[in-house]
Design an enzyme around this catalytic site. Structure first.
Site, PDB file in Angstrom:
ATOM      1  N   ASP A  51     -19.405  -5.805   2.711  1.00 39.72           N
ATOM      2  CA  ASP A  51     -19.995  -4.948   1.555  1.00 39.72           C
ATOM      3  C   ASP A  51     -21.081  -4.010   2.356  1.00 39.72           C
ATOM      4  O   ASP A  51     -22.067  -4.698   2.882  1.00 39.72           O
ATOM      5  CB  ASP A  51     -20.867  -6.050   0.594  1.00 39.72           C
ATOM      6  CG  ASP A  51     -21.483  -5.163  -0.597  1.00 39.72           C
ATOM      7  OD1 ASP A  51     -21.746  -4.020  -0.447  1.00 39.72           O
ATOM      8  OD2 ASP A  51     -21.648  -5.973  -1.547  1.00 39.72           O
ATOM      9  N   HIS A  52     -20.849  -2.960   2.256  1.00 35.84           N
ATOM     10  CA  HIS A  52     -21.803  -1.830   3.230  1.00 35.84           C
ATOM     11  C   HIS A  52     -22.829  -1.717   2.567  1.00 35.84           C
ATOM     12  O   HIS A  52     -23.761  -1.014   3.022  1.00 35.84           O
ATOM     13  CB  HIS A  52     -20.736  -0.649   3.304  1.00 35.84           C
ATOM     14  CG  HIS A  52     -21.035   0.169   4.314  1.00 35.84           C
ATOM     15  ND1 HIS A  52     -21.913   0.041   5.122  1.00 35.84           N
ATOM     16  CD2 HIS A  52     -20.031   1.169   5.015  1.00 35.84           C
ATOM     17  CE1 HIS A  52     -22.135   0.906   6.312  1.00 35.84           C
ATOM     18  NE2 HIS A  52     -20.999   1.323   6.180  1.00 35.84           N
ATOM     19  N   ARG A  53     -22.970  -2.245   1.169  1.00 34.53           N
ATOM     20  CA  ARG A  53     -24.379  -1.873   0.678  1.00 34.53           C
ATOM     21  C   ARG A  53     -25.430  -2.672   1.681  1.00 34.53           C
ATOM     22  O   ARG A  53     -26.663  -2.694   1.874  1.00 34.53           O
ATOM     23  CB  ARG A  53     -24.577  -2.392  -0.557  1.00 34.53           C
ATOM     24  CG  ARG A  53     -23.997  -1.580  -1.492  1.00 34.53           C
ATOM     25  CD  ARG A  53     -23.805  -1.959  -2.928  1.00 34.53           C
ATOM     26  NE  ARG A  53     -23.040  -3.198  -3.204  1.00 34.53           N
ATOM     27  CZ  ARG A  53     -22.929  -4.218  -4.136  1.00 34.53           C
ATOM     28  NH1 ARG A  53     -23.324  -3.679  -5.282  1.00 34.53           N
ATOM     29  NH2 ARG A  53     -22.077  -5.202  -4.201  1.00 34.53           N
ATOM     30  N   ILE A  67     -24.227  -4.554   4.652  1.00 34.96           N
ATOM     31  CA  ILE A  67     -23.833  -4.813   5.991  1.00 34.96           C
ATOM     32  C   ILE A  67     -23.589  -3.600   6.668  1.00 34.96           C
ATOM     33  O   ILE A  67     -22.944  -2.826   6.174  1.00 34.96           O
ATOM     34  CB  ILE A  67     -22.705  -5.657   5.998  1.00 34.96           C
ATOM     35  CG1 ILE A  67     -23.225  -7.331   5.959  1.00 34.96           C
ATOM     36  CG2 ILE A  67     -22.217  -5.846   7.716  1.00 34.96           C
ATOM     37  CD1 ILE A  67     -22.036  -8.062   5.596  1.00 34.96           C
ATOM     38  N   PRO A  74     -18.621  -1.470  -2.407  1.00 37.75           N
ATOM     39  CA  PRO A  74     -18.268  -0.721  -1.438  1.00 37.75           C
ATOM     40  C   PRO A  74     -17.638  -1.273  -0.080  1.00 37.75           C
ATOM     41  O   PRO A  74     -18.336  -1.893   0.845  1.00 37.75           O
ATOM     42  CB  PRO A  74     -19.449   0.169  -0.903  1.00 37.75           C
ATOM     43  CG  PRO A  74     -20.596  -0.555  -1.443  1.00 37.75           C
ATOM     44  CD  PRO A  74     -20.014  -1.492  -2.505  1.00 37.75           C
TER      45      PRO A  74
END
Ligand code: CAO
Length: 466
Positions: free
Chosen positions: A438-440, A442, A264
């Site tokens: 990577d929004h998982r 950060i 993501p």
């Protein structure tokens, strides 16, 4: 005719275990260690290997039978071998060793080393050919069937795995099928080879069923539900010139695609005032003109990135299952445009190098990248990547994260801009920074802080020393 009985070897504590799969038929020519049957206890399933090579004359078990150590499985004619050798005296493994080595517990979901090497071969450069991009990391596995990371306690036997025998798991892995998506039709919902085949057929025909039995139509949340790629006869519309994709393009393309789809991504855009840094760079280059070393913006960016990684360690990390692996080293990759496609050389231990060394090393690596002379190891082990398009143009862009890294910095072309200093507009050289993360791993706020901090470092490079 030398007839030999094939028996169940020592299978440890497993007694009276049920045969859930028979993998051979009378008449088959068997080799040593070939799997004969799959048995299953309430804890695990395992395959029972053949102890002697030869033609299977008779089979003594069927699905549903219960077997223990010593149960006769069948008889082979050891004289009728097709190239398959009986185990020689020196190479003989005890039945226990055999059972242990060939009995693949449900954790067989983790690709074997042989399978791993096959999958990494797919992305490693054969000797003497152009090397491959880091984007095609050798760590990129084929899609595995299911997670086997949930080993409980000290037991080797993972829980929560889809119910399937090792051979079915292997079959699914070879096809890239996620067993979690397959509905089992066997006893206790066990997934059979036919189930996997049926699943693949349904996916190919666009009618795949989810484990709950519902058709995976658009919006079901299962798979990507994509339309097939458009098949167009381009020549119908005008002259064309079809050119096969280069090897690097094919491999980096597949990796970029995976990274784009699986991570993501969010991109934080910011700007750095590099007026003073650019003046310093030009000045130093003048002073070093005779030495022939050109100090590049990329070298300064690398040092600034390392300082930011130190301050925000979650950017120097990788996801490994449910663990975030924080790295204590600082290897930075940089995207290099080559005639054959994109490659990402990795500069090791950037924290221990000065800007001059980094400028020399990156220009030398970029040169070798363009000549196709980088070794695969020079494109591995990166912590974070920089993609600089500044020498070409553009204002901002969305770089794709180079998995298993969790962030990448895209740099565009610096430009003079009027900046309000509280009293007046002043011309400042402004560098666009595009940080994809990577929004998982950060959060948006952390990304904004990282990028802002990077901007501060580049505006006043002395801060690096702090
Ligand atoms: N803004 C303005 N000018 C810049 C700049 C920036 N951010 N970065 C570099 N430049 C200028 C330099 O000043 C230099 O100009 P002069 O020739 O007048 O001195 C020129 O651009 C070349 O710069 P450089 O020698 O420092 O090289 P570089 O750092 O721009 O590029 C490399 C090195 C390997 C990054 C580059 O060759 C490359 O391959 N870039 C493409 C990367 C890429 O494809 N990214 C996309 C990946 S995702 O698809």
């Amino acid at each position: 005719m030398a007839q030999i009985e094939i028996k169940v070897p020592d299978i440890g504590d497993f007694k009276e275990v049920e045969v859930i799969e028979v993998l051979v038929s009378p008449g088959d020519v068997l080799s040593v260690e070939q799997s004969l049957i799959t048995v299953e206890s309430d804890k695990a399933s395992m395959e029972i290997p053949c102890s002697h090579a030869g033609k299977l004359i008779s089979l003594a078990v069927k699905v549903g039978d219960k077997v223990s150590e010593g149960t006769v499985l069948g008889v082979v004619d050891a004289d009728a071998q097709e190239g398959a050798k009986e185990m020689g005296a020196e190479g003989v493994k005890s039945p226990t060793e055999e059972a242990v080595s060939a009995a693949s517990f449900a954790s067989a979901d983790t690709p074997s080393s042989a399978e791993k090497s096959t999958s990494s071969e797919a992305v490693s450069a054969p000797a003497g050919t152009a090397p491959l991009p880091t984007l095609a990391t050798a760590s990129a596995p084929t899609v595995v069937a299911a997670s086997a990371s949930s080993a409980s306690g000290s037991s080797n036997i993972p829980t929560n795995l889809p119910h399937a025998s090792p051979s079915v798991r292997k079959f699914a892995r070879e096809l890239g099928v996620d067993l979690n998506q397959v509905k089992g039709s066997g006893p206790k919902g066990r997934i059979t080879q036919l189930d996997v085949q049926g699943y693949v057929k349904s996916v190919m025909s666009g009618t795949n069923a989810s484990p709950s039995g519902q058709a995976a139509s658009a919006g079901s949340g299962v798979g990507l539900d994509l339309l097939p790629w458009p098949q167009v006869d381009f020549a119908k519309f005008g002259p064309i010139d079809p050119k096969p994709l280069s090897r690097i393009k094919k491999i980096s393309g597949a990796n970029l695609h995976r990274n784009w789809v699986m991570i993501p991504h969010v991109t934080n855009n910011d700007e750095a005032d590099i007026t003073d840094l650019e003046a310093l760079r030009v000045q130093l280059n003048k002073e070093n003109e005779k030495a022939g070393i050109k100090l590049t913006m990329l070298a300064f960016l690398m040092k600034a990135v390392v300082a930011a990684l130190r301050k925000f360690p979650e950017f120097n990390a990788s996801i490994d299952g449910e663990t975030l692996v924080l790295k204590k080293y600082f290897h930075i990759g940089f995207a290099a445009d080559t005639p054959n496609g994109l490659v990402v050389p990795v500069v090791r231990d950037v924290d221990q190098k000065g800007v001059m060394d980094l400028a020399t090393e990156t220009s030398e690596m970029a040169k070798r990248a363009r000549e196709g002379k980088l070794s695969p190891s020079e494109m591995q082990g990166g912590c974070f990547s920089i993609s600089s398009l500044g020498g070409i143009g553009g204002t901002h862009f969305t770089p794709i994260i180079n998995a298993p890294e969790v962030a990448i910095l895209g740099v565009s072309k610096s430009a003079m801009k009027p900046v309000w200093n509280g009293k007046e507009f002043v011309p400042r050289l402004t560098l666009p920074l595009s940080l994809s993360y990577d929004h998982r791993v950060i959060d948006g706020a952390a990304a904004a802080r990282f990028n802002a901090y990077l901007g501060q470092l580049l505006s006043d490079f002395r801060r690096i020393a702090l």
